[in-house]
Every structure is written in structure tokens, then in C-alpha cells.
Motif scaffolding. Structure first.
Motif, mmCIF file in Angstrom:
data_model
loop_
_atom_site.group_PDB
_atom_site.id
_atom_site.type_symbol
_atom_site.label_atom_id
_atom_site.label_comp_id
_atom_site.label_asym_id
_atom_site.label_seq_id
_atom_site.Cartn_x
_atom_site.Cartn_y
_atom_site.Cartn_z
ATOM 1 N N THR A 90 12.816 8.443 -3.269
ATOM 2 C CA THR A 90 12.127 8.416 -1.719
ATOM 3 C C THR A 90 10.731 8.860 -1.847
ATOM 4 O OG1 THR A 90 13.056 10.670 -1.431
ATOM 5 C CG2 THR A 90 14.521 8.479 -0.912
ATOM 6 N N GLY A 99 4.893 4.239 2.080
ATOM 7 C CA GLY A 99 5.703 4.060 3.161
ATOM 8 C C GLY A 99 6.055 5.459 3.982
ATOM 9 N N ARG A 100 7.069 5.251 4.830
ATOM 10 C CA ARG A 100 7.425 6.430 5.557
ATOM 11 C C ARG A 100 8.171 7.286 4.591
ATOM 12 N NH1 ARG A 100 10.702 4.035 10.318
ATOM 13 N NH2 ARG A 100 11.473 2.852 8.709
ATOM 14 N N LYS A 101 7.934 8.496 5.094
ATOM 15 C CA LYS A 101 8.588 9.817 4.284
ATOM 16 C C LYS A 101 10.257 9.565 4.303
ATOM 17 C CE LYS A 101 9.765 14.672 4.493
ATOM 18 N NZ LYS A 101 9.633 16.013 5.043
ATOM 19 N N SER A 103 11.608 7.148 3.035
ATOM 20 C CA SER A 103 12.194 5.812 2.669
ATOM 21 C C SER A 103 12.441 5.359 1.256
ATOM 22 C CB SER A 103 11.172 4.611 3.297
ATOM 23 O OG SER A 103 9.755 4.973 2.727
ATOM 24 N N PRO A 104 13.230 4.399 0.628
ATOM 25 C CA PRO A 104 13.480 4.107 -0.644
ATOM 26 C C PRO A 104 12.137 3.550 -1.234
ATOM 27 C CG PRO A 104 14.632 2.706 0.779
ATOM 28 C CD PRO A 104 13.985 3.583 1.676
ATOM 29 N N THR A 188 8.224 -1.266 -2.858
ATOM 30 C CA THR A 188 9.053 -0.595 -1.786
ATOM 31 C C THR A 188 10.265 -1.530 -1.500
ATOM 32 O OG1 THR A 188 7.848 -2.257 -0.254
ATOM 33 C CG2 THR A 188 6.757 -0.192 -0.613
ATOM 34 N N LYS A 189 10.667 -2.525 -2.168
ATOM 35 C CA LYS A 189 11.958 -3.183 -2.099
ATOM 36 C C LYS A 189 12.314 -3.801 -3.256
ATOM 37 C CE LYS A 189 11.431 -4.744 2.681
ATOM 38 N NZ LYS A 189 11.560 -5.897 3.810
#
Length: 220
Positions: A90, A99-101, A103-104, A188-189
Motif C-alpha cells: 500500500t 497515489g493516495r495513502k 491505496s494498493p 498502481t494497477k
């Protein structure tokens, strides 16, 4: 009788033509069904995903594969770098560029981790007798389901971003000769990513040198 022979000859020719067309179709189908050359899949151990060499006076973009305990220089376009599910983590606080704290993110780490590919970059095979100054590494395009950010972690935890596919491309950095370095590659994905890039430099006589290639990552 001559007329009959003519009709028989025409029929025979028609059958021959049909059989030839059928054979050609079968050959074409077989050719289409033939499997593509197998790609090399690297999923753990050490690899310099971007490595420079000089061959016959030309700058060559290669991949230095050390995953099997010995060095194999490979064409990057024939390799898939597998980022396994174990690489999933994460995003920590302070890394908003990724990315946001919480998030995977799938991370090839800067520091080697067992069971996860360890990818770096390398200019150790190029000397000052061949190239004048540094080698430029430029990323021109990244395609994939998410964002790719390549960064190095500083001494105080700050992120030194080298490439960010979420921003405008191309982006580039200069790599001094004799460099062997690693960084964090954050995806991120899950999915397949392709990274088009170019290495460029100048020979000692001032001649421009360069070579382009593509990296493929299978994430998740």
C-alpha cells in the motif's frame, strides 16, 4: 469424343484448382496458428532492465539478466518482467506522486526483496574511451492499466522521482558512465505495461549514438 475430352479436362482443372486453393488455405491457417517465439519471463532475482553496451561502435540498449546466477545479455523486447502478487503493498503517507495513502500498489523495490524481481539500470559496460559524458535515458511512452512511477528513496525518506507516466512524456535522466543503480518501480494497477524508451549519447569523436527499445511488465 473431342468435345467430351475437353469437358473432362476442364473438370479436372477445376478440381485441381479447388484442391490447390484448399491446400493454400490450410497452409495459411497453419501459418496463422503457429505460435510466436517464446518470451523470456523473469520474476525474481537481479536484473538490470536498462543496460547500455557498445557493439561495433554502436550504442546498444540491452537487458542484463543475472537471475540465473550468471550474466545473460538479452534484447529487452523479448523479455517480460513479471511483478508477482507478493509485490503488492500500500502507498505510504508522503508519496502522493504514486497515489493516495493506503491505496494498493505493486512495487519493485529499490532494496532487494526475496521472491520479487529486483530491477535496476547499468552503464558499467561503457567506458570513457567509447562515449563522451553521460548516457541519456528517455522514456517516451508508457501504456498500461495504471500509472508507473520510478523513484529513488533519499536518505531522509523523500522520493526522488525519475519517471512518472502520470505526467507529460517524454521524460529523461542522465546516467553517468560506470553506474549500477536501483530504484522503486511502482505500478498502481495490475495488468500489462509497456515502456518505450531510448538510450542516447555521443561518441568520443562527437557522433550521436542512440538505440530504442521496449520493456514489458506483467503486474499482479
Amino acid at each position: 469424343m473431342p468435345k467430351g475430352r475437353t469437358m473432362l479436362s476442364t473438370t479436372t482443372r477445376s478440381r485441381s484448382t479447388a484442391l490447390a486453393a484448399l491446400a493454400a488455405g490450410a497452409f495459411a491457417s497453419a501459418a496463422l496458428a503457429a505460435p510466436a517465439a517464446a518470451r523470456t519471463v523473469l520474476f525474481s532475482g537481479h536484473v538490470d532492465a536498462v543496460a547500455a553496451r557498445i557493439d561495433g561502435g554502436r550504442l546498444i540498449s540491452t537487458l542484463k539478466d543475472s537471475t540465473g546466477g550468471r550474466t545473460v545479455w538479452r534484447d529487452p523486447s523479448t523479455v517480460t518482467i513479471r511483478v508477482v502478487s507478493k509485490a503488492r503493498t500500500t502507498v505510504p503517507a508522503g508519496l502522493g506522486v504514486v497515489g493516495r495513502k493506503g491505496s494498493p500498489v505493486w512495487l519493485i523495490p529499490q532494496v532487494q526483496r526475496s521472491g520479487v524481481i529486483w530491477a535496476g539500470w547499468n552503464t558499467e559496460a561503457v567506458g570513457s574511451a567509447q562515449v563522451r559524458g553521460a548516457i541519456r535515458w528517455t522514456v517516451s511512452r508508457v501504456s498500461g492499466p495504471g500509472k508507473l512511477v520510478v523513484f529513488q528513496s533519499g536518505s531522509f525518506g523523500e522520493a526522488d522521482v525519475l519517471f512518472n507516466s502520470g505526467a507529460r512524456l517524454p521524460q529523461g535522466i542522465s546516467i553517468p558512465l560506470g553506474t549500477h543503480a536501483h530504484g522503486n518501480w511502482a505500478f498502481t494497477k495490475p495488468g500489462t505495461y509497456t515502456v518505450a524508451y531510448r538510450l542516447s549519447a555521443r561518441s568520443v569523436s562527437g557522433t550521436p549514438l542512440g538505440d530504442s527499445s521496449t520493456l514489458t511488465f506483467s503486474v499482479g
